[in-house]
Design a protein around this motif. Structure first.
Motif, PDB file in Angstrom:
ATOM      1  N   TRP A 254     -81.686   2.553  10.218  1.00 42.84           N
ATOM      2  CA  TRP A 254     -83.012   2.528   9.600  1.00 42.84           C
ATOM      3  C   TRP A 254     -83.292   3.816   8.847  1.00 42.84           C
ATOM      4  N   ARG A 255     -82.827   4.931   9.399  1.00 42.20           N
ATOM      5  CA  ARG A 255     -83.004   6.224   8.712  1.00 42.20           C
ATOM      6  C   ARG A 255     -82.204   6.201   7.407  1.00 42.20           C
ATOM      7  N   ALA A 256     -81.012   5.594   7.469  1.00 40.41           N
ATOM      8  CA  ALA A 256     -80.198   5.500   6.248  1.00 40.41           C
ATOM      9  C   ALA A 256     -80.910   4.607   5.230  1.00 40.41           C
ATOM     10  N   TYR A 257     -81.535   3.537   5.727  1.00 42.91           N
ATOM     11  CA  TYR A 257     -82.292   2.631   4.856  1.00 42.91           C
ATOM     12  C   TYR A 257     -83.404   3.404   4.153  1.00 42.91           C
ATOM     13  N   LYS A 258     -84.065   4.245   4.905  1.00 42.72           N
ATOM     14  CA  LYS A 258     -85.178   4.981   4.305  1.00 42.72           C
ATOM     15  C   LYS A 258     -84.705   6.057   3.336  1.00 42.72           C
ATOM     16  N   ARG A 259     -83.412   6.320   3.369  1.00 42.73           N
ATOM     17  CA  ARG A 259     -82.848   7.256   2.394  1.00 42.73           C
ATOM     18  C   ARG A 259     -82.130   6.508   1.277  1.00 42.73           C
ATOM     19  N   GLY A 260     -82.351   5.196   1.210  1.00 45.87           N
ATOM     20  CA  GLY A 260     -81.835   4.469   0.051  1.00 45.87           C
ATOM     21  C   GLY A 260     -80.804   3.390   0.308  1.00 45.87           C
ATOM     22  N   ALA A 261     -80.208   3.347   1.505  1.00 49.19           N
ATOM     23  CA  ALA A 261     -79.212   2.303   1.774  1.00 49.19           C
ATOM     24  C   ALA A 261     -79.932   0.971   1.977  1.00 49.19           C
ATOM     25  N   MET A 262     -79.353  -0.088   1.473  1.00 53.66           N
ATOM     26  CA  MET A 262     -80.031  -1.387   1.582  1.00 53.66           C
ATOM     27  C   MET A 262     -79.677  -2.090   2.890  1.00 53.66           C
ATOM     28  N   PHE A 263     -80.657  -2.810   3.393  1.00 52.30           N
ATOM     29  CA  PHE A 263     -80.460  -3.523   4.654  1.00 52.30           C
ATOM     30  C   PHE A 263     -80.298  -5.009   4.332  1.00 52.30           C
ATOM     31  N   ALA A 264     -79.148  -5.568   4.675  1.00 51.81           N
ATOM     32  CA  ALA A 264     -78.850  -6.941   4.266  1.00 51.81           C
ATOM     33  C   ALA A 264     -79.043  -7.945   5.402  1.00 51.81           C
ATOM     34  N   ASN A 265     -79.595  -9.062   5.050  1.00 52.21           N
ATOM     35  CA  ASN A 265     -79.724 -10.217   5.943  1.00 52.21           C
ATOM     36  C   ASN A 265     -80.240  -9.915   7.351  1.00 52.21           C
ATOM     37  N   PRO A 266     -81.292  -9.118   7.488  1.00 53.05           N
ATOM     38  CA  PRO A 266     -81.737  -8.802   8.852  1.00 53.05           C
ATOM     39  C   PRO A 266     -82.118 -10.029   9.675  1.00 53.05           C
ATOM     40  N   CYS A 267     -82.420 -11.139   9.005  1.00 48.60           N
ATOM     41  CA  CYS A 267     -82.863 -12.319   9.778  1.00 48.60           C
ATOM     42  C   CYS A 267     -81.703 -13.045  10.457  1.00 48.60           C
ATOM     43  N   TYR A 268     -80.469 -12.649  10.154  1.00 47.97           N
ATOM     44  CA  TYR A 268     -79.335 -13.307  10.801  1.00 47.97           C
ATOM     45  C   TYR A 268     -79.094 -12.673  12.179  1.00 47.97           C
ATOM     46  N   THR A 269     -79.703 -13.261  13.148  1.00 45.51           N
ATOM     47  CA  THR A 269     -79.529 -12.754  14.515  1.00 45.51           C
ATOM     48  C   THR A 269     -78.850 -13.837  15.334  1.00 45.51           C
ATOM     49  N   GLN A 270     -78.016 -13.413  16.253  1.00 42.17           N
ATOM     50  CA  GLN A 270     -77.317 -14.411  17.043  1.00 42.17           C
ATOM     51  C   GLN A 270     -77.897 -14.531  18.438  1.00 42.17           C
ATOM     52  N   GLY A 438     -71.524 -13.714   8.130  1.00 37.17           N
ATOM     53  CA  GLY A 438     -72.467 -14.629   7.516  1.00 37.17           C
ATOM     54  C   GLY A 438     -73.700 -14.803   8.368  1.00 37.17           C
ATOM     55  N   ALA A 439     -74.066 -16.060   8.589  1.00 35.29           N
ATOM     56  CA  ALA A 439     -75.307 -16.337   9.302  1.00 35.29           C
ATOM     57  C   ALA A 439     -75.071 -16.595  10.783  1.00 35.29           C
ATOM     58  N   ASN A 440     -73.818 -16.616  11.182  1.00 35.50           N
ATOM     59  CA  ASN A 440     -73.504 -16.822  12.596  1.00 35.50           C
ATOM     60  C   ASN A 440     -72.087 -16.326  12.854  1.00 35.50           C
ATOM     61  N   ARG A 441     -71.934 -15.575  13.954  1.00 37.19           N
ATOM     62  CA  ARG A 441     -70.611 -15.048  14.261  1.00 37.19           C
ATOM     63  C   ARG A 441     -69.932 -15.926  15.300  1.00 37.19           C
ATOM     64  N   LEU A 442     -68.655 -16.183  15.073  1.00 33.25           N
ATOM     65  CA  LEU A 442     -67.906 -16.937  16.070  1.00 33.25           C
ATOM     66  C   LEU A 442     -67.543 -16.024  17.234  1.00 33.25           C
ATOM     67  N   GLY A 443     -67.369 -16.625  18.397  1.00 30.89           N
ATOM     68  CA  GLY A 443     -66.996 -15.838  19.572  1.00 30.89           C
ATOM     69  C   GLY A 443     -65.680 -15.114  19.338  1.00 30.89           C
ATOM     70  N   ALA A 444     -65.538 -13.925  19.947  1.00 33.32           N
ATOM     71  CA  ALA A 444     -64.305 -13.140  19.900  1.00 33.32           C
ATOM     72  C   ALA A 444     -64.000 -12.603  18.504  1.00 33.32           C
ATOM     73  N   GLY A 588     -77.614 -18.713  12.554  1.00 31.15           N
ATOM     74  CA  GLY A 588     -78.605 -18.268  13.528  1.00 31.15           C
ATOM     75  C   GLY A 588     -80.023 -18.267  12.995  1.00 31.15           C
ATOM     76  N   HIS A 589     -80.162 -18.440  11.709  1.00 27.42           N
ATOM     77  CA  HIS A 589     -81.507 -18.472  11.109  1.00 27.42           C
ATOM     78  C   HIS A 589     -81.946 -19.924  10.963  1.00 27.42           C
ATOM     79  N   PHE A 590     -82.830 -20.346  11.844  1.00 25.70           N
ATOM     80  CA  PHE A 590     -83.245 -21.748  11.850  1.00 25.70           C
ATOM     81  C   PHE A 590     -84.719 -21.843  11.500  1.00 25.70           C
ATOM     82  N   ARG A 591     -84.973 -22.362  10.314  1.00 25.05           N
ATOM     83  CA  ARG A 591     -86.363 -22.559   9.893  1.00 25.05           C
ATOM     84  C   ARG A 591     -86.708 -24.011  10.159  1.00 25.05           C
ATOM     85  N   GLU A 592     -87.778 -24.196  10.936  1.00 25.80           N
ATOM     86  CA  GLU A 592     -88.156 -25.554  11.341  1.00 25.80           C
ATOM     87  C   GLU A 592     -88.365 -26.484  10.147  1.00 25.80           C
ATOM     88  N   GLU A 593     -88.811 -25.902   9.035  1.00 24.48           N
ATOM     89  CA  GLU A 593     -89.082 -26.736   7.860  1.00 24.48           C
ATOM     90  C   GLU A 593     -87.794 -27.274   7.232  1.00 24.48           C
TER      91      GLU A 593
END
Lengths: 643, 252, 239
Positions: A254-270, A438-444, A588-593
């Motif tokens: 997050w500190r790196a983000y605030k110094r300019g690095a971009m944060f990608a796909n934060p909504c992809y949580t497993q 991507g949006a979901n990591r396989l085990g192992a 991992g990103h599931f939008r009900e709609e």
């Protein structure tokens, strides 16, 4: 916040056929002459699989490495807790595996939201990782003939997972740690344990150092280098309850983000499907039961809703093995996101078990009858013991109760093919980057990625950065270091001066509840808007009412926690914003709609076949969403099917 | 059995490495039997913060028994009363309401106290630095199956390799000896073909470092084995002794 | 990893190896086992007391007739004792120094049981008792004439008594009898841990043989304890 189109990001993917890209890329990469390597300093933050392996490998090449971790020893990074195994396309089992199949499984598992070239390279390097670890003396499981053993993992139909009972992460990490310790002995790595990175120093647009807090004496220290590698893991602890270690945090990223690095796909949580359920308000973390258990365990709930009978009393005919029913070809080995959603769906529909009704059974009766208890014990003994210690129930006799929990985060700092962020000189490895799952990591696959990045990718790509960029000498006396150091000091002073009424822990729990409820296993536009408002409110309250005791100049764990929670409170909003903006469901990103009639993810490849990377635009300005289009040349994105 | 406990805790408080420490007594109420020991301390710390008293410092991280961060002498036993269990995996159902629990840091010359219950275990890292590795650079490896390892050796090496480096062996040993820790790493490599080239150097270097760090010697009391949360046995110490003798008697 | 080799006199490597905590324990184990061997031989010789006066006297005379050989053996034995005892004190102090601040509370996590190993913490204490026993024993037999001449004890035993008579006379002294009886039992307790422990220290541990070593250790302790304790008992009861 805005979604207006911004210039697209370039992943700098090398040209050429997919199978040759990495080799062609290496051919183009500039080298640093052996005698010049010792002139370069490299900072590695984090000593897990990615950081440990990178620091050791870079030191072996001759660079001067400074390695930092917040734990008291490099050996304690949370990679150590990975249980099940590590994938590699060795095809030792002669079951039709290949680099291409591992690549394909990973792309498909990630719901066609990862970068093809990165994943292909990962699959190619996977075999080297096993060889390297064996050479280090990692005691992988073996067959009687002396060859390496394999097991199966979720989302695939081949047996390609190498393992060391249920402690594969531990053994791999200790391997990397031992390589690191060797370099400490040789004087090429200087270790800085109990240091927390609190800022990134960027000079003339290039990452040139970090600001750290010495957690023992509270000193704010500055370190300069020619390149900075962040290997700081994921942000699962934003949810408070997760399978992450208590210390895991987003601060460095997050500190790196605030110094300019971009944060990608934060909504992809497993969300991992097999964790031990929550028992009470006091719960401080959740414990994972390795996915490998699903090789032999069968997942079920009672056929009748609100069934209060004990599992033994429920006859076979009145059980619903819902994964086997819905996904006949993958059955209990469906990918994590699929299995997790299915559990939630059953529990929400009233079929949950246990006192909280937020659990499903994972039953080993069939396996014990088939293979005998001793075989099951040999495979999973330590996991069964762990379950018994936590729940005081014997899983050999009655089925385990499990429920999904936050486990891994696919999102992370944006990096190009070279694992370099948009801030030159800042490289991001392992779970801290976004690149391969991507949006979901396989085990192992997490262990595989961390080690591929650290052992094999970054040692090559960092050299190119050092050889091609004109790096002026920068010392920690540089005004930018002074400025960052002062900002860090002020921030700590501020945290200590608020003297409010609420504890840091209570804020963290509150944030976790918001994220889990509105941004957890299923999300909706309406809920996410509520979440964003609530997070903003909580953040305001935090800076007015948090109580952090003690001083800044000594060992102060509450102060450490406060800084991390403060960052989670900012980051949580971007996470929700990303989920809100991505109007599709994937992995991992599931939008009900956006779901199919079978409640599966419904992607929108037309509008969202891209990486979303968020760029910091100032303290009170909304983050800017940038995109990197994803192109698929080797595999055609389809609706994932595990039926 | 009631589902909640009321307990009296006698906890070692020490403000800094150089400050004198003392025991302080705290009461905790309505502790759920399902809580882990550390969650019980969390509850106490939340209470202390609300009263304006600084929370008790203790090392912890993964809270699933594998990282080796947590420690604590609980009623005079390393990691508390349960065998092969770390403090984070110890649950409050193990205690009875009304119990008095004494909580101390690991005590050893080689593990100085940093604050309260937190000690400095970097001596372990320095022992590992002396020789706890196979000298192989990245990229040098042959195929994983090129060297066969008999399953029984691989299993034994694995059993030794599961050491989590928590320091309970040192804490429990009456001599504050690190023999179990050192023996686990020496054994892992002695049992595997990859460890053979540096077999002698490794044991000599690690033992020398262990002594230099100020740990005591082994008097075969076996208390380390009983305290080890990872189940490392004193078979490893015998192997370490054997390796040491072998290294002493053999030529380069 | 580089290895330290070479040295001044050609045996520096050995000295340096034996100076470590493990090395010191190895030397203690080796001297301890050697002393166990001596105990067995000594016991065997003394058991001749039960065979008859003549046999015992013959044995004693034969032993003392060895001259220089006996002197060498005695010097060797003396060295064993000195090394064993010296290292015992040295390692004990070093081990105590490894924990400068004691715990307020300590409890073992080992299974208590009838056959549980005696805690090694008592080794120094039992060792000191055995040392005192040894000194009394030496004063009684090795330095009998000095002890008698200085008027300390044994005035009732004739100065020129034959070995058998002298042994019986000494053992009938109440202080000696008590010291010999108690000393023998403490010695047995000392070797009970010491014998098995020496094998562990020498790395001789194996699932097949270790239980045997433990049984042997118990048998050995009983033999030593009962054997030596029987002499004062016999001297008082049957003589």
């Amino acid at each position: 916040m805005t979604t207006e189109a911004k210039p697209v990001l370039d992943g700098r993917i090398p040209a050429g056929p997919m199978a040759d890209k990495w080799e062609l890329c290496q051919r183009e990469l500039k080298l640093v002459a052996p005698t010049n390597k010792r002139k370069y300093d490299i900072i590695v933050v984090g000593t897990g699989l990615a950081g440990g392996s990178a620091a050791a490998s870079l030191a072996e090449l001759g660079y001067n490495v400074k390695a930092f971790c917040f734990q008291d020893s490099a050996r304690r990074a949370h990679s150590i807790a990975a249980q099940g195994g590590i994938n590699a396309a060795k095809n030792y089992q002669n079951d039709g595996d290949s680099v291409w199949r591992l690549f394909y499984d990973t792309i498909k598992g990630g719901d066609f939201r990862s970068r093809e070239a990165n994943v292909y390279r990962l699959a190619q390097l996977s075999a080297n990782i096993i060889d390297q670890c064996v050479a280090q003396g990692v005691p992988f499981a073996r067959e009687y003939g002396g060859v390496l053993a394999n097991r199966t993992f979720g989302g695939v139909q081949v047996s390609r997972t190498f393992y060391a009972r249920g402690q594969t992460g531990q053994q791999l990490l200790l391997g990397a740690y031992s390589a690191l310790m060797r370099q400490v002995n040789l004087g090429k790595v200087k270790m800085f344990p109990r240091r927390e990175m609190l800022d990134l120093v960027v000079v003339d647009g290039v990452a040139r150092g970090i600001i750290c807090r010495n957690l023992v004496n509270g000193q704010i220290e500055t370190y300069a280098a020619h390149a900075v590698l962040l290997c700081t893991g994921g942000y699962g602890n934003a949810y408070y309850l997760s399978t992450n270690a208590k210390g895991c945090n987003v601060t460095a990223a997050w500190r790196a983000y605030k110094r300019g690095a971009m944060f990608a796909n934060p909504c992809y949580t497993q969300i991992h499907p097999t964790c031990i359920p929550v028992t009470g308000e006091y719960q401080s973390k959740l414990t994972l039961m390795s996915e490998s258990l699903r090789n032999d365990g069968r997942v079920w709930v009672p056929l009748k809703a609100d069934d209060t009978r004990s599992p033994e009393q429920i006859p076979e005919a009145e059980r619903d093995y819902y994964l086997e029913r819905r996904y006949p070809s993958y059955g209990n080995m469906a990918p994590r996101d699929v299995a997790s959603r299915a559990a939630k769906e059953r529990c929400d529909a009233g079929f949950g078990v246990g006192s909280s009704k937020q659990a499903v059974y994972l039953d080993f009766t069939a396996a014990i009858q088939r293979d005998g208890e001793s075989t099951v014990r040999a495979k999973y003994g330590n996991l069964f013991d762990m379950y018994q210690k936590i729940t005081a129930e014997d899983p050999y006799k009655s089925p385990m109760r499990i429920y999904p929990a936050i486990h891994y985060t696919m999102g992370g700092l944006w990096v190009d093919y070279y694992l370099q962020s948009n801030v030159p000189g800042l490289f991001v490895l392992g779970e801290a980057n976004f690149s391969d799952h991507g949006a979901n990591r396989l085990g192992a696959s997490a262990l595989m990625q961390g080690l591929a990045d650290g052992y094999f990718v970054v040692p090559n790509t960092v050299a190119d950065h050092l050889a091609t960029r004109k790096l002026t000498p920068v010392s920690t006396d540089h005004p930018e270091f002074r400025r960052c150091q002062e900002e860090t000091t002020n921030r700590i002073k501020k945290l200590l001066s608020i003297s409010g009424k609420r504890t840091v822990e209570s804020f963290h729990r509150a944030l976790g509840k918001i994220l889990w409820e509105y941004c957890g296993m299923s999300r909706s536009a309406k809920g996410l808007e509520v979440a964003i408002q609530k997070i903003r409110g909580l953040r305001t309250e935090f800076w007015q009412d948090v109580r952090v005791l003690g001083a800044s100049n000594n060992f102060n764990q509450d102060l450490e926690h406060a800084g991390r929670v403060a960052d989670f409170l900012e980051f949580g909003e971007v996470l929700a914003q990303d989920a809100l903006t991505r109007n599709e469901s994937c992995g991992g990103h599931f939008r009900e709609e956006y779901q199919t009639k079978d409640n599966d993810t419904l992607r929108d490849d037309q509008n969202f076949q891209h990486v979303a990377a968020w760029e910091y635009a100032g303290e009170n300005a909304p983050a800017v969403r940038r995109t990197e289009p994803l192109e698929f040349t080797e595999v055609k994105p389809t609706q994932r099917s595990y039926k | 059995m009631s589902d909640t406990l009321n307990l009296t805790l006698k906890v070692w408080r020490q403000a800094s490495p150089s400050a004198p420490g003392e025991f302080k007594t705290y009461k905790v109420y309505d502790i759920s039997t399902h809580m882990s020991f550390l969650e019980m301390l969390d509850v106490l710390n939340e209470d202390l913060i609300s009263k304006g008293e600084e929370p008790i410092a203790f090392d912890h991280d993964c809270r699933e028994g594998i990282c080796g961060s947590c420690s604590l002498m609980i009623n005079g036993q390393a990691h508390g009363p349960d065998r092969t269990t770390t403090t984070c995996q110890l649950h409050m159902r193990r205690f009875r309401s009304g119990d008095m629990i004494v909580i101390e840091p690991w005590r050893a010359r080689a593990f100085p106290v940093i604050r309260d219950l937190v000690v400095d275990r970097s001596a372990f890292d320095r022992i590992m630095t002396a020789g706890g590795y196979v000298s192989v650079n990245t990229g040098n490896a042959v195929d994983g199956n090129a060297v066969l390892v008999p399953k029984q050796n691989a299993d034994k090496a694995f059993a030794s390799a599961t050491c989590i480096g928590c320091g309970a062996c040192v804490a429990a040993c009456k001599n504050a000896s690190a023999m179990l820790f050192v023996s686990a790493k020496v054994s892992q490599f002695a049992l595997l073909p990859q460890g053979q080239p540096e077999r002698s150097q490794r044991v000599e270097a690690m033992v020398a470092k262990m002594d230099e760090e100020g740990f005591g010697g082994c008097t075969n009391t076996n208390e380390c084995e009983a305290a080890c949360p990872a189940g490392i046995t004193v078979d490893n110490i015998a192997r370490l002794n054997r390796e040491y003798i072998r290294a002493t008697l053999t030529a380069e | 990893m580089k290895r330290q080799t070479g040295g001044c006199c050609g045996l520096c490597w050995l000295w340096s190896s034996l100076s470590s905590t493990i090395g010191q324990k190895i030397v203690m184990a080796l001297t301890g086992l050697a002393l166990c061997g001596f105990l067995l031989v000594h016991l065997g010789g003394n058991l001749l007391l039960y065979v008859g006066e003549q046999k015992y006297n013959d044995y004693a005379h034969a032993l003392h007739a060895q001259g220089a050989l006996l002197l060498v053996a005695e010097i060797g034995l003396f060295a064993m004792f000195v090394i064993h005892i010296g290292l015992a004190f040295r390692t004990s102090f070093a081990n105590a120094a490894a924990r400068p601040i004691a715990y307020a509370m300590r409890q073992s996590k080992q299974d208590p049981g009838p056959l549980a190993q005696p805690p090694s913490g008592v080794m120094l204490a039992t060792g000191i008792v055995v040392l005192v026993f040894l000194l009394v024993h030496l004063s009684d037999f090795k330095f009998f004439s000095v002890t008698r001449a200085t008027g300390l004890r044994h005035q009732s035993v004739p100065a020129d008594a034959a070995p058998f008579a002298r042994a019986v006379g000494v053992l009938q002294d109440p202080i000696s009898a008590l010291v010999y009886f108690a000393g023998s039992l403490v010695l047995a307790y000392h070797v009970l841990h010491g014998f098995a422990s020496a094998f562990q220290t020498l790395g001789l541990r194996h699932p097949k043989y270790t239980p045997l070593v433990k049984t042997l250790s118990l048998v050995f302790a009983i033999v030593v304890g009962v054997g030596f304790a029987s002499f004062p008992f016999w001297a008082w009861t049957f003589r």
